[in-house]
Design an enzyme around this catalytic site. Structure first.
Site: not given
Length: 645
Positions: A214, A436-437
């Site tokens: 895992g 941009h954000e």
């Protein structure tokens, strides 16, 4: 028993040596003295028992204790002369003392004085030689004994196993949350260790080895410790790298020593963490040499399933790279059972949070179900770290309980990193970051069918100048082609917003472009999601090449297929970029609104963003919300920055 005998011999030798040294040292201690006048006085009183004349010295023994007065440094001093104790008396003239004692002994009243003579004229240093030789011999013997013992221990320590033995483990299956199926698989091992006769009676053979596979942090080691705690048997824990040394043959010797210890403590469990460090595919060296790692692996293979049966020994190993393990190690008869410990789902995350919250105090409105929904993709280690960070934040803010805002702040701290409010950004950089954000956030809101915006921030955090956090509303085991295309659209939205507003782009979109290209390449070359390429794939197995095994064995891909894949990847990216440019151009007003408010507040939560998108304004009239813990000067600076923008 052998070690006990060796230790006992060592201590006996040490005691004898110390006694001899003490006796030798005592022989060099000078006798207490008695001056000549005191001797004559006691002799006249008949209190002298024996007199032994030596070279320039007489040894005198008294019959009874007396107290004499001595004058030392112009002062009187009371001195007790004990009986049966030898006292040294300086004899100025041996011949005169000899004549005196001879004449004295002729008297009838003094025959009880025992007078003897030992007139060996031997240099004083000669008397010291035997004792010196004795001390030297004893010391040399001790050093040789210690040197051999330490030398043997150092040599043998290389071949000794570095496994740590735990006779008890406090971790139980109840402490392992969110891994019900994995615990069921391991419960059979526990039952065999507790009741082996039940299986032997049915002719069953328990799995010799269990391989836990895992991603890092999913709880493989924790699950192995729980098995030891439930079975109540000795538990040997060792890392794969502990076998390997710079000296050839040491690793194999350590393997032999480990299994010898395990046989003495049978039934028991051997846990090898990160077994890929020693169990890699043989022949992986480019030079083809037979290195130390291969010898160690060969010894492990022999010990696990050789001619000798290791009854009652169960081997549990953990790795996050099963693809590079040697096939001989994972075949039936060695690691019979392979258990995958994967990322926990929402129900498992809620249980894991409950386990790690046992020693913490939370507010009444904290819901672990909501926290589990907001932590998609978190491992068990991430969740433990999350609650620890929340506790640290609560303590830093002098809160008596952990609240929802503390947990939310901790989530972003774990994902993105701590905010860097002291980082200075120019007004232009801050403005470009805001657009941009905002582009990312609008793309999620307008186009994504699975994700929703969680937070938008233009405060630098970690290595990012700003970030838009978005998450799926539920866990997904598989992704459709449309969902992957939506991710590409969202990734390219920041660059598209910069181009729409400023007609230019920044380097801040580099990580977004990398994400978009990776998704597009996987869609075409790995998932078969391109109509032109069809079911032809270029990537097989692990994305991480195992040098030596894969070198020279990769599948040949024609230039035509490679060019076709490149064209399809570019077609996907160009299509997504055109789509996001269209979306943001149509919603230019909302892009400007979100970016403007983001410049004022520096951070927008999910509710505020939704209000802006739906109503075009916030309920709060203030342009600046002072961050918790921020100073007044910082709030004024933020407000002035918003006005200047």
């Amino acid at each position: 028993m052998k070690n006990f005998t060796k230790s006992l011999t060592f201590y006996v030798v040490m005691i004898v040596a110390v006694v001899l040294i003490v006796l030798a040292i005592r022989s060099f201690i000078p006798l207490p003295t008695m001056n000549y006048n005191e001797f004559l006085t006691e002799l006249s009183k008949g209190n002298v028992k024996t007199v032994v004349l030596k070279a320039e010295t007489a040894e005198v023994t008294l019959k009874s204790e007396v107290e004499v007065t001595r004058i030392e440094k112009n002062s009187e001093k009371k001195v007790k002369l004990k009986a049966d104790t030898k006292y040294g008396v300086d004899v100025l003239s041996v011949s005169e003392f000899q004549r005196f004692m001879t004449e004295y002994m002729t008297g009838e009243d003094h025959k009880d004085v025992m007078f003897t003579e030992k007139m060996e004229h031997i240099p004083g240093w000669v008397n010291v030689v035997p004792y010196a030789i004795l001390i030297v011999i004893v010391l040399v013997f001790i050093f040789i004994f210690l040197g051999q013992n330490n030398g043997n221990s150092k040599v043998m320590s290389f071949s000794r196993s570095r496994a740590r033995l735990y006779t008890t483990s406090k971790i139980k299956f109840d402490d392992v949350a969110g891994a019900d199926e994995e615990k069921e698989e391991m419960a059979e091992i526990v039952d065999f260790l507790k009741n082996p006769k039940k299986y032997y009676k049915m002719g069953a053979r328990t799995p010799k080895g269990v391989l836990l596979v895992g991603p890092p942090g999913t709880g493989k080691t924790y699950l192995a410790k729980a098995v030891a705690g439930e079975a109540h048997v000795p538990f040997f824990s060792i890392s794969g790298s502990d076998f390997v040394e710079m000296y050839v043959g040491v690793g194999a010797a350590r393997v032999r020593d480990l299994f010898e210890q395990a046989k003495k403590n049978s039934p028991c469990i051997i846990f090898i963490d990160e077994i890929d460090a020693v169990g890699r595919h043989r022949g992986a060296g480019l030079g083809g040499g037979h290195d130390e790692r291969e010898q160690t692996l060969n010894q492990i293979l022999v010990e696990m399933d050789g001619f000798e049966q290791n009854t009652g020994i169960v081997i549990i190993a953990a790795t996050n790279r099963p693809d590079i393990l040697d096939p001989a190690l994972t075949r039936p008869g060695r690691f019979d059972r392979k258990i995958t410990v994967n990322y926990p789902d929402i129900a498992a995350r809620e249980k894991i949070l409950g386990v790690h919250a046992r020693n913490k105090t939370f507010a009444e409105d904290v819901s672990f179900n909501d926290v589990a929904k907001n932590t998609s993709g978190f491992t068990a280690a991430d969740l433990e770290n999350l609650l620890n960070e929340a506790a640290l934040i609560a303590a830093r803010r002098d809160s008596e309980v952990i609240r929802n805002e503390h947990i939310k702040e901790a989530i972003f701290r774990v994902i993105v990193g701590p905010e860097k409010r002291s980082h200075v950004m120019s007004d232009r950089e801050k403005k470009m970051t805001a657009y941009h954000e905002s582009g990312h956030a609008l793309a999620v809101r307008l186009y994504s069918t699975t994700d929703k915006v969680d937070r938008i921030s233009i405060v630098p955090a970690g290595s990012a100048g700003g970030y838009t956090a978005h998450r799926p509303e539920e866990d997904y085991s598989y992704m459709t082609r449309q969902q992957l295309f939506e991710q590409i659209v969202v990734a390219l939205a920041g660059k598209a917003a910069e181009m729409i507003v400023f007609g230019d782009m920044t380097t801040g979109a580099s990580s977004d472009l990398r994400t978009a290209n990776t998704i597009a390449m996987n869609m075409v070359a790995k998932y078969g999601m391109s109509d032109a390429v069809g079911n032809m794939i270029m990537n097989t197995g692990s994305d991480e090449v195992f040098l030596g095994r894969d070198y020279g064995h990769t599948r040949a891909v024609s230039e035509e297929l490679s060019s076709l894949v490149d064209r399809e990847v570019k077609k996907l990216i160009d299509s997504a970029y055109a789509k996001v440019m269209e979306l943001l151009t149509e919603n230019r007003g909302k892009l400007e609104l979100v970016a403007t408010v983001l410049l004022e507040k520096e951070r927008l939560e999910a509710d505020d963003f939704e209000k802006l998108f739906t109503n075009g304004k916030l309920d709060e009239p203030e342009a600046v919300i002072e961050a918790e813990g921020a100073t007044v000067a910082e709030a004024v600076a933020v407000e002035e920055a918003g006005e200047n923008a």
